[in-house]
Design an enzyme around this catalytic site. Structure first.
Site, PDB file in Angstrom:
ATOM      1  N   HIS A 208       0.805  -1.224   0.000  1.00 46.71           N
ATOM      2  CA  HIS A 208       0.000   0.000   0.000  1.00 46.71           C
ATOM      3  C   HIS A 208       0.841   1.278   0.000  1.00 46.71           C
ATOM      4  O   HIS A 208       0.305   2.364  -0.089  1.00 46.71           O
ATOM      5  CB  HIS A 208      -0.922   0.027   1.223  1.00 46.71           C
ATOM      6  CG  HIS A 208      -0.192   0.290   2.505  1.00 46.71           C
ATOM      7  ND1 HIS A 208       0.510  -0.691   3.148  1.00 46.71           N
ATOM      8  CD2 HIS A 208      -0.030   1.411   3.235  1.00 46.71           C
ATOM      9  CE1 HIS A 208       1.070  -0.180   4.233  1.00 46.71           C
ATOM     10  NE2 HIS A 208       0.762   1.097   4.310  1.00 46.71           N
TER      11      HIS A 208
HETATM   12  C1  UD1 Z   1      -2.007   5.134   6.140  1.00 52.60           C
HETATM   13  C2  UD1 Z   1      -0.669   5.561   6.759  1.00 52.60           C
HETATM   14  C3  UD1 Z   1       0.330   4.423   6.628  1.00 52.60           C
HETATM   15  C4  UD1 Z   1      -0.219   3.129   7.197  1.00 52.60           C
HETATM   16  C5  UD1 Z   1      -1.547   2.832   6.514  1.00 52.60           C
HETATM   17  C6  UD1 Z   1      -2.168   1.567   7.042  1.00 52.60           C
HETATM   18  C7  UD1 Z   1      -0.117   7.940   6.608  1.00 52.60           C
HETATM   19  C8  UD1 Z   1       0.721   8.939   5.922  1.00 52.60           C
HETATM   20  N1  UD1 Z   1      -0.123   6.714   6.071  1.00 52.60           N
HETATM   21  O1  UD1 Z   1      -1.772   4.978   4.753  1.00 52.60           O
HETATM   22  O2  UD1 Z   1       1.498   4.756   7.342  1.00 52.60           O
HETATM   23  O3  UD1 Z   1       0.696   2.087   6.980  1.00 52.60           O
HETATM   24  O4  UD1 Z   1      -2.437   3.931   6.734  1.00 52.60           O
HETATM   25  O5  UD1 Z   1      -3.228   1.143   6.268  1.00 52.60           O
HETATM   26  O6  UD1 Z   1      -0.757   8.263   7.592  1.00 52.60           O
HETATM   27  N2  UD1 Z   1      -9.282   4.864   1.992  1.00 52.60           N
HETATM   28  C9  UD1 Z   1     -10.503   4.253   1.921  1.00 52.60           C
HETATM   29  N3  UD1 Z   1     -11.079   3.865   3.084  1.00 52.60           N
HETATM   30  C10 UD1 Z   1     -10.509   4.073   4.290  1.00 52.60           C
HETATM   31  C11 UD1 Z   1      -9.264   4.702   4.337  1.00 52.60           C
HETATM   32  C12 UD1 Z   1      -8.643   5.083   3.191  1.00 52.60           C
HETATM   33  O7  UD1 Z   1     -11.048   4.043   0.849  1.00 52.60           O
HETATM   34  O8  UD1 Z   1     -11.106   3.675   5.311  1.00 52.60           O
HETATM   35  C13 UD1 Z   1      -8.614   5.254   0.720  1.00 52.60           C
HETATM   36  C14 UD1 Z   1      -8.774   6.703   0.373  1.00 52.60           C
HETATM   37  O9  UD1 Z   1      -8.987   6.785  -0.984  1.00 52.60           O
HETATM   38  C15 UD1 Z   1      -7.440   7.308   0.715  1.00 52.60           C
HETATM   39  C16 UD1 Z   1      -6.475   6.147   0.519  1.00 52.60           C
HETATM   40  O10 UD1 Z   1      -7.233   4.985   0.854  1.00 52.60           O
HETATM   41  O11 UD1 Z   1      -7.137   8.411  -0.059  1.00 52.60           O
HETATM   42  C17 UD1 Z   1      -5.258   6.222   1.395  1.00 52.60           C
HETATM   43  O12 UD1 Z   1      -5.638   6.427   2.773  1.00 52.60           O
HETATM   44  P1  UD1 Z   1      -4.707   7.325   3.741  1.00 52.60           P
HETATM   45  O13 UD1 Z   1      -5.281   7.348   5.099  1.00 52.60           O
HETATM   46  O14 UD1 Z   1      -4.453   8.619   3.077  1.00 52.60           O
HETATM   47  O15 UD1 Z   1      -3.322   6.574   3.756  1.00 52.60           O
HETATM   48  P2  UD1 Z   1      -2.967   5.032   3.720  1.00 52.60           P
HETATM   49  O16 UD1 Z   1      -2.403   4.715   2.386  1.00 52.60           O
HETATM   50  O17 UD1 Z   1      -4.104   4.185   4.200  1.00 52.60           O
END
Ligand code: UD1
Length: 365
Positions: A208
């Site tokens: 991821h």
């Molecule tokens: C975040 C953390 C990462 C951790 C990971 C665990 C940061 C910078 N990154 O990354 O260190 O390893 O979580 O999973 O804080 N999304 C959904 N549903 C959700 C959450 C996210 O669809 O419940 C999608 C959204 O489109 C979002 C993308 O996933 O833009 C990324 O989510 P985000 O919280 O920005 O970062 P992660 O890649 O999950």
């Protein structure tokens, strides 16, 4: 004493659950109470609620509902909402875990309001500033008052940066508290039966990190190498929402690649425990595989958790297809290193954290 416990993203929930249990155990012997703050960084059922249910985490006292956004947008939304909350009620300590945007955002807000900050998993460093998490770690540690650490590597990093050693508490790993507590409850996900999976006869992947999944060609090349050199073994890939979007764009498919939605904690770790090996770009999973004694191939060139490589079961492979082939050849043709469990990763870390908090004079006056 009132502590805010901050949790925003999937790995935070796993790290905070045992700290809540440890606080509850001491509730009647101390004046310790807590508020659980969910920042809303992760909000889907399978990224958030299922962890609360399975790990018996109480309903959050507040949900800041920050949701997704760019790095700055997400961090800013969390900061604005947490500041509003803190301006209404006075607390004594803000405890943040890990290295996600919620960790850094809430630490900054609390510190600017003159509230003490404790950081669980302080001091680890990849020295790779292209990772948002590394910036979160550095900023958080630069304003933290009490540092709870997982390793000597983390202790040394903090001491080198001038932190007073009396504020560094080497306690172990709360993620491993959760693993040890729930290990007996792991159960097979649907895919286990559907694909007739057998112990040691499949690989498990997770990816991821933006640097691995956001570039279509890189993701395609990495997955192609893994599928091609894995001797036709089934490869189970629970896909994070970020990875799923890119996978759909590139439309990749291999006969042995099986995609699933993100799995719950108990199902995912059942698959880890029974796999031949895990291939991942997660740091937390390299800790869990080390404790479970499962080979871990890390799709990164560096790690902030070097103990998982030095004494654990982790190997830094990177994403070069040649290196992936070499590592898979070692896995299939030779004996993988056995590894030992790092010091203090014994399931009692959260109790040590709470004991330390209760013995810090300035918090207990
Ligand atoms: C975040 C953390 C990462 C951790 C990971 C665990 C940061 C910078 N990154 O990354 O260190 O390893 O979580 O999973 O804080 N999304 C959904 N549903 C959700 C959450 C996210 O669809 O419940 C999608 C959204 O489109 C979002 C993308 O996933 O833009 C990324 O989510 P985000 O919280 O920005 O970062 P992660 O890649 O999950």
């Amino acid at each position: 004493m009132v502590i805010d416990l901050i949790a925003g993203a999937r790995p935070n929930f796993i790290k905070i659950a045992p700290i809540i249990n440890a606080i509850k155990k001491r509730k009647f012997l101390s004046n310790l109470s807590y508020r659980l703050i969910h920042t809303g960084q992760h909000y889907d059922n399978n990224m958030s609620e299922s962890f609360f249910n399975q790990l018996n985490i109480p309903k959050p006292d507040y949900n800041l509902k920050s949701g997704s956004g760019s790095q700055a947008e997400q961090t800013a939304k969390i900061m604005i909402e947490y500041e509003k909350l803190l301006s209404k009620n006075k607390i004594d300590l803000c405890l943040v875990v890990g290295d996600v945007n919620s960790t850094m955002a809430c630490a900054i807000v609390a510190k600017k309001l003159n509230i003490k900050v404790a950081h669980v998993e302080a001091g680890i460093r990849s020295n790779d500033l292209s990772m948002p998490e590394e910036i979160n770690r550095m900023v958080t540690d630069s304003i933290t008052d009490y540092f709870f650490t997982t390793s000597d590597f983390a202790n040394d990093n903090l001491k080198k940066s001038g932190i007073n050693p009396s504020n560094i508490f080497f306690v172990g790993n709360t993620m491993i508290d959760t693993l040890i507590l729930h290990r007996k409850n792991f159960y097979p996900p649907k895919v286990w039966k559907e694909k007739s999976l057998l112990k040691d006869k499949y690989l498990l992947i997770t990816m991821h990190r933006p640097s691995n999944v956001d570039l279509q060609n890189k993701l395609r090349d990495t997955l192609t190498a893994i599928c091609k050199y894995s001797r036709k073994m089934p490869i189970i890939f629970p896909t994070h929402p970020r990875t799923k979007i890119i996978l759909e764009q590139i439309g990749i498919s291999f006969p042995n690649l099986i995609l699933t939605p993100p799995l719950s904690y108990l199902e995912f770790n059942y698959l880890v425990m029974n796999s031949k090996a895990v291939i991942t770009d997660s740091g937390g999973i390299s800790e869990e595989t080390t404790v479970l004694g499962i080979p871990c191939l890390t799709l990164r060139d560096n790690t902030e958790r070097p103990e998982t490589v030095d004494i654990g079961t982790n190997l830094l492979v990177g994403t070069n297809p040649k290196k992936i082939k070499q590592a898979l050849d070692i896995l299939f043709d030779l004996e993988w290193k056995k590894g030992v469990i790092p010091n203090m990763w014994d399931g009692k870390t959260s109790e040590r954290i709470v004991n330390h908090i209760l013995s810090i004079p300035e918090l207990n006056t």
